[in-house]
Write a protein that holds these residues in place. Structure first.
Motif, short mmCIF file in Angstrom:
data_model
loop_
_atom_site.label_atom_id
_atom_site.label_comp_id
_atom_site.label_asym_id
_atom_site.label_seq_id
_atom_site.Cartn_x
_atom_site.Cartn_y
_atom_site.Cartn_z
N ALA A 49 -6.68 2.17 13.44
CA ALA A 49 -5.53 1.29 12.67
C ALA A 49 -5.21 1.54 11.30
O ALA A 49 -4.11 1.69 10.85
N GLY A 50 -6.44 1.75 10.52
CA GLY A 50 -6.41 1.60 9.15
C GLY A 50 -5.78 3.09 8.73
O GLY A 50 -5.22 3.00 7.89
N LEU A 51 -6.10 4.04 9.31
CA LEU A 51 -5.63 5.07 9.03
C LEU A 51 -4.23 5.42 9.52
O LEU A 51 -3.40 6.38 8.79
N MET A 52 -3.73 4.64 10.39
CA MET A 52 -2.01 4.71 10.65
C MET A 52 -1.51 4.13 9.53
O MET A 52 -0.37 4.22 9.68
N PHE A 53 -1.99 3.27 8.64
CA PHE A 53 -1.27 2.67 7.60
C PHE A 53 -1.34 3.73 6.43
O PHE A 53 -0.66 3.27 5.31
N VAL A 54 -2.14 4.71 6.30
CA VAL A 54 -2.18 5.60 5.25
C VAL A 54 -0.68 6.15 4.87
O VAL A 54 -0.45 6.29 3.78
N PRO A 55 0.01 6.87 5.71
CA PRO A 55 1.19 7.28 5.42
C PRO A 55 2.24 6.27 5.06
O PRO A 55 3.16 6.50 3.99
N TYR A 56 1.98 5.02 5.46
CA TYR A 56 2.97 4.18 4.92
C TYR A 56 2.61 3.70 3.63
O TYR A 56 3.41 3.52 2.71
N LEU A 57 1.47 3.57 3.24
CA LEU A 57 1.11 3.10 1.86
C LEU A 57 1.52 4.55 1.20
O LEU A 57 2.10 4.21 -0.04
N ALA A 58 1.39 5.78 1.43
CA ALA A 58 1.99 6.79 0.59
C ALA A 58 3.43 6.65 0.44
O ALA A 58 3.85 6.83 -0.58
N TRP A 59 4.12 6.46 1.57
CA TRP A 59 5.44 6.17 1.51
C TRP A 59 6.02 5.19 0.50
O TRP A 59 6.96 5.30 -0.49
N VAL A 60 5.27 4.08 0.64
CA VAL A 60 5.67 2.85 -0.41
C VAL A 60 5.16 3.17 -1.79
O VAL A 60 5.78 2.95 -2.68
N SER A 61 4.25 4.16 -1.91
CA SER A 61 3.85 4.62 -3.40
C SER A 61 5.25 5.31 -3.89
O SER A 61 5.37 5.26 -5.13
N VAL A 62 5.44 6.24 -3.00
CA VAL A 62 6.77 7.18 -3.37
C VAL A 62 8.19 6.29 -3.74
O VAL A 62 8.86 6.38 -4.78
N ALA A 63 8.10 5.23 -2.93
CA ALA A 63 9.23 4.31 -2.98
C ALA A 63 9.28 3.34 -4.28
O ALA A 63 10.29 3.19 -4.96
#
Length: 161
Positions: free
Chosen positions: A129-143
């Motif tokens: 579940a934690g790993l599933m949030f890694v792409p989200y954190l990356a995208w929010v970093s770009v945002a």
């Protein structure tokens, strides 16, 4: 630990519905002419990427939450989950609806912290579940970087609001 085969799919659908609520702000407050006329950095993703990326992210977010929610001691993790979803939903109307770039940047910063907190809390309960949030954190970093760049590149438009 939950495996996809043993996951409560009703719970997943409820979290996906919650994500759809956050996504609805993107339908109600689209970029439009105002955003099109702003100066943007070279790393701005193409407009067609946003719905694809967000669809994948919302599915991952809902899957992660459905894995964590039924676990013992998930209260804090789910509190972070609710916070990130709320800030996710608020950013779009503030930035695209009200054209408040600086306020949007503040909200995006809080969203980043809430996503990072959710990732950390989920990781403690269920690594997948934690790993599933890694792409989200990356995208929010770009945002966040995109929001900051747009604010910086358009000082006259930022000052007008």
């Amino acid at each position: 630990m939950c495996y996809l085969g043993s996951m409560d799919w009703t719970l997943f659908l409820l979290f996906l519905l919650a994500c759809a609520g956050a996504a609805a702000t993107g339908v109600l407050f689209q970029p439009g002419k105002w955003y099109e006329t702003l100066a943007k950095p070279g790393f701005t993703p193409p407009n067609r990427a946003f719905p694809v990326v967000w669809t994948v992210l919302y599915i991952l977010i809902a899957l992660a939450a459905a894995r964590v929610a039924p676990e013992d001691g998930s209260g804090l993790a789910m509190g972070f989950f609710a916070a990130q979803l709320a800030f996710n939903a608020v950013w779009t109307p503030v930035f695209f609806g009200l054209h408040k770039m600086k306020t949007g940047l503040v909200i995006m910063g809080i969203l980043w912290l809430a996503v990072a907190g959710t990732l950390w809390q989920f990781w403690q309960i269920d690594v997948i579940a934690g790993l599933m949030f890694v792409p989200y954190l990356a995208w929010v970093s770009v945002a966040f970087a995109l929001n900051a760049s747009v604010w910086r590149l358009n000082p006259e438009r930022a000052a007008a609001r």
